[in-house]
Design a protein around this motif. Sequence first.
Motif, PDB file in Angstrom:
ATOM      1  N   HIS A   1       0.834  -1.195   0.000  1.00 23.37           N
ATOM      2  CA  HIS A   1       0.000   0.000   0.000  1.00 23.37           C
ATOM      3  C   HIS A   1       0.880   1.261   0.000  1.00 23.37           C
ATOM      4  O   HIS A   1       0.634   2.220  -0.729  1.00 23.37           O
ATOM      5  N   PHE A   2       1.924   1.239   0.802  1.00 30.77           N
ATOM      6  CA  PHE A   2       2.823   2.373   0.903  1.00 30.77           C
ATOM      7  C   PHE A   2       3.572   2.599  -0.403  1.00 30.77           C
ATOM      8  O   PHE A   2       3.646   3.718  -0.927  1.00 30.77           O
ATOM      9  N   PHE A   3       4.140   1.538  -0.973  1.00 29.06           N
ATOM     10  CA  PHE A   3       4.916   1.701  -2.202  1.00 29.06           C
ATOM     11  C   PHE A   3       4.042   2.053  -3.396  1.00 29.06           C
ATOM     12  O   PHE A   3       4.488   2.724  -4.325  1.00 29.06           O
ATOM     13  N   MET A   4       2.801   1.595  -3.380  1.00 21.54           N
ATOM     14  CA  MET A   4       1.882   1.973  -4.454  1.00 21.54           C
ATOM     15  C   MET A   4       1.700   3.486  -4.479  1.00 21.54           C
ATOM     16  O   MET A   4       1.771   4.129  -5.541  1.00 21.54           O
ATOM     17  N   ASN A   5       1.492   4.072  -3.304  1.00 20.61           N
ATOM     18  CA  ASN A   5       1.335   5.522  -3.232  1.00 20.61           C
ATOM     19  C   ASN A   5       2.614   6.239  -3.658  1.00 20.61           C
ATOM     20  O   ASN A   5       2.581   7.237  -4.391  1.00 20.61           O
TER      21      ASN A   5
ATOM     22  N   ILE B   1       6.037   9.274  -7.830  1.00 21.20           N
ATOM     23  CA  ILE B   1       7.169   9.370  -8.764  1.00 21.20           C
ATOM     24  C   ILE B   1       6.676   9.444 -10.197  1.00 21.20           C
ATOM     25  O   ILE B   1       7.223  10.181 -11.030  1.00 21.20           O
ATOM     26  N   HIS B   2       5.628   8.681 -10.487  1.00 19.96           N
ATOM     27  CA  HIS B   2       5.045   8.730 -11.839  1.00 19.96           C
ATOM     28  C   HIS B   2       4.569  10.137 -12.174  1.00 19.96           C
ATOM     29  O   HIS B   2       4.771  10.640 -13.289  1.00 19.96           O
ATOM     30  N   ALA B   3       3.969  10.804 -11.198  1.00 20.80           N
ATOM     31  CA  ALA B   3       3.513  12.177 -11.420  1.00 20.80           C
ATOM     32  C   ALA B   3       4.700  13.126 -11.602  1.00 20.80           C
ATOM     33  O   ALA B   3       4.638  14.083 -12.386  1.00 20.80           O
ATOM     34  N   LEU B   4       5.793  12.856 -10.914  1.00 23.68           N
ATOM     35  CA  LEU B   4       6.969  13.720 -10.997  1.00 23.68           C
ATOM     36  C   LEU B   4       7.667  13.623 -12.353  1.00 23.68           C
ATOM     37  O   LEU B   4       8.291  14.580 -12.808  1.00 23.68           O
ATOM     38  N   ILE B   5       7.607  12.461 -12.982  1.00 22.85           N
ATOM     39  CA  ILE B   5       8.311  12.275 -14.260  1.00 22.85           C
ATOM     40  C   ILE B   5       7.848  13.298 -15.292  1.00 22.85           C
ATOM     41  O   ILE B   5       8.651  13.852 -16.053  1.00 22.85           O
TER      42      ILE B   5
ATOM     43  N   LYS C   1      14.366  11.729 -10.556  1.00 26.60           N
ATOM     44  CA  LYS C   1      15.574  10.972 -10.241  1.00 26.60           C
ATOM     45  C   LYS C   1      15.875  11.044  -8.741  1.00 26.60           C
ATOM     46  O   LYS C   1      16.222  10.040  -8.114  1.00 26.60           O
ATOM     47  N   ASN C   2      15.767  12.252  -8.184  1.00 27.53           N
ATOM     48  CA  ASN C   2      15.979  12.404  -6.744  1.00 27.53           C
ATOM     49  C   ASN C   2      14.966  11.592  -5.944  1.00 27.53           C
ATOM     50  O   ASN C   2      15.278  11.042  -4.882  1.00 27.53           O
ATOM     51  N   ALA C   3      13.757  11.535  -6.478  1.00 32.10           N
ATOM     52  CA  ALA C   3      12.710  10.774  -5.790  1.00 32.10           C
ATOM     53  C   ALA C   3      13.043   9.290  -5.775  1.00 32.10           C
ATOM     54  O   ALA C   3      12.792   8.589  -4.781  1.00 32.10           O
ATOM     55  N   VAL C   4      13.614   8.787  -6.887  1.00 34.70           N
ATOM     56  CA  VAL C   4      13.997   7.374  -6.936  1.00 34.70           C
ATOM     57  C   VAL C   4      15.084   7.081  -5.898  1.00 34.70           C
ATOM     58  O   VAL C   4      15.077   6.032  -5.244  1.00 34.70           O
ATOM     59  N   ILE C   5      16.027   8.017  -5.712  1.00 31.42           N
ATOM     60  CA  ILE C   5      17.084   7.853  -4.707  1.00 31.42           C
ATOM     61  C   ILE C   5      16.475   7.786  -3.302  1.00 31.42           C
ATOM     62  O   ILE C   5      16.842   6.935  -2.479  1.00 31.42           O
TER      63      ILE C   5
ATOM     64  N   MET D   1       8.030  13.652  -0.507  1.00 33.08           N
ATOM     65  CA  MET D   1       6.831  14.451  -0.682  1.00 33.08           C
ATOM     66  C   MET D   1       7.170  15.931  -0.935  1.00 33.08           C
ATOM     67  O   MET D   1       6.474  16.616  -1.711  1.00 33.08           O
ATOM     68  N   ARG D   2       8.232  16.418  -0.313  1.00 32.52           N
ATOM     69  CA  ARG D   2       8.631  17.814  -0.538  1.00 32.52           C
ATOM     70  C   ARG D   2       9.016  18.046  -2.001  1.00 32.52           C
ATOM     71  O   ARG D   2       8.767  19.120  -2.558  1.00 32.52           O
ATOM     72  N   ILE D   3       9.646  17.039  -2.612  1.00 30.64           N
ATOM     73  CA  ILE D   3      10.004  17.165  -4.029  1.00 30.64           C
ATOM     74  C   ILE D   3       8.753  17.340  -4.872  1.00 30.64           C
ATOM     75  O   ILE D   3       8.715  18.142  -5.808  1.00 30.64           O
ATOM     76  N   ARG D   4       7.719  16.629  -4.508  1.00 31.63           N
ATOM     77  CA  ARG D   4       6.490  16.690  -5.302  1.00 31.63           C
ATOM     78  C   ARG D   4       5.722  17.985  -5.067  1.00 31.63           C
ATOM     79  O   ARG D   4       5.262  18.629  -6.005  1.00 31.63           O
TER      80      ARG D   4
END
Length: 356
Positions: free
Chosen positions: A177-181, A186-190, A198-202, A236-239
Amino acid sequence: MKMTRKQTVGENLLYVMVWAAIILVPVLNSQMMSELHISFENVLIAWRQIAPYFIIFIIHNSVLAPRLMLRRKYKTYLLCDLALIIAVFWLVDVYEEHLTDHFLPHGDPEAFDAYRKASFSNLEMYWNVVLGFFMTGANTGIKLIYQSMRDEQQMEELKRQNLEAEMDYLKYQINPHFFMNTLNNIHALIDIDTEYAKNAVIELSKMMRYVLYESGREIISLNRDIQFVQNYIGLMRIRYTDAVDIRVEYPHDLSPQVSIPPLLLIVFVENAFKHGVSYSKPSFIHMRIDYADGKVVSTISNSLHTPQAEKHNAGIGLENVRKRLSLIYGPKNYSLDIGETNETYTVKLVIPTLHA
């Protein structure tokens, strides 16, 4: 199981101590009667009379009791127990008759004394049977007591294993559930900013490392769990950049010994972002963690923008954390208070720290 083996050793040690005492009694008695010298003849006579009972005990303790009585074959057990006692003392009786024919016809007192020294018993047959039943009954009682202790220990172990399995199920039900969110974020950030993605993936890799290698433990350092929450909030701050007022306060001098169950706090943080962020209205998420008197107090407040129908839907994560809290601490050893107004949703969790 370690406890079961200890109980078996304890049972055998009890038998050794009892029989050692029985064997030593004739020696001590002879010493007291003779005052200066031990009468080894009297000791040997006493040991000969003890021998049939010891043989019955060995067979009963190693064969009849574990294979029949403890397996609840009670009728067979009683018949075999009676047959064993009668058989042993019948053989003793046959031996006594042989001694009688060999020693007593001479009418010599010395011959009678020799018979007495070689005799295995000076009791009637029925008394030997009664004493044999008493001894096997005592052996049975001790075995039942230790068996009851072993059964209780096994039940406790089974309950513990079931509890751990249920907690693991609830804990790992949170992870997908957590990783789905997070992957949705990250999908929205792309599409918004590739570099931020990229930072989000890290950040996500740091979180996955925690989930894979740390969250499998029963307890985790509060510092590590706070760092995990910080990584999520960083994602979340990145987004959301500066669109959301995100504040996190926690003590920076926590001892590494202060520990809690893993993946508890993240559920409330997730819930705050899920229901507390709006792209069209001012939003905030404020989190404060305190530690005092052996208790961790976590307070998370967020703005509330979800539709009325969804306000009371905390999702699978929050339900699971309630169940985990009850399983770990019991229903009365923690506090979870949820309050809301038209614009604010607040969760306050108070839990005692755990020790490894």
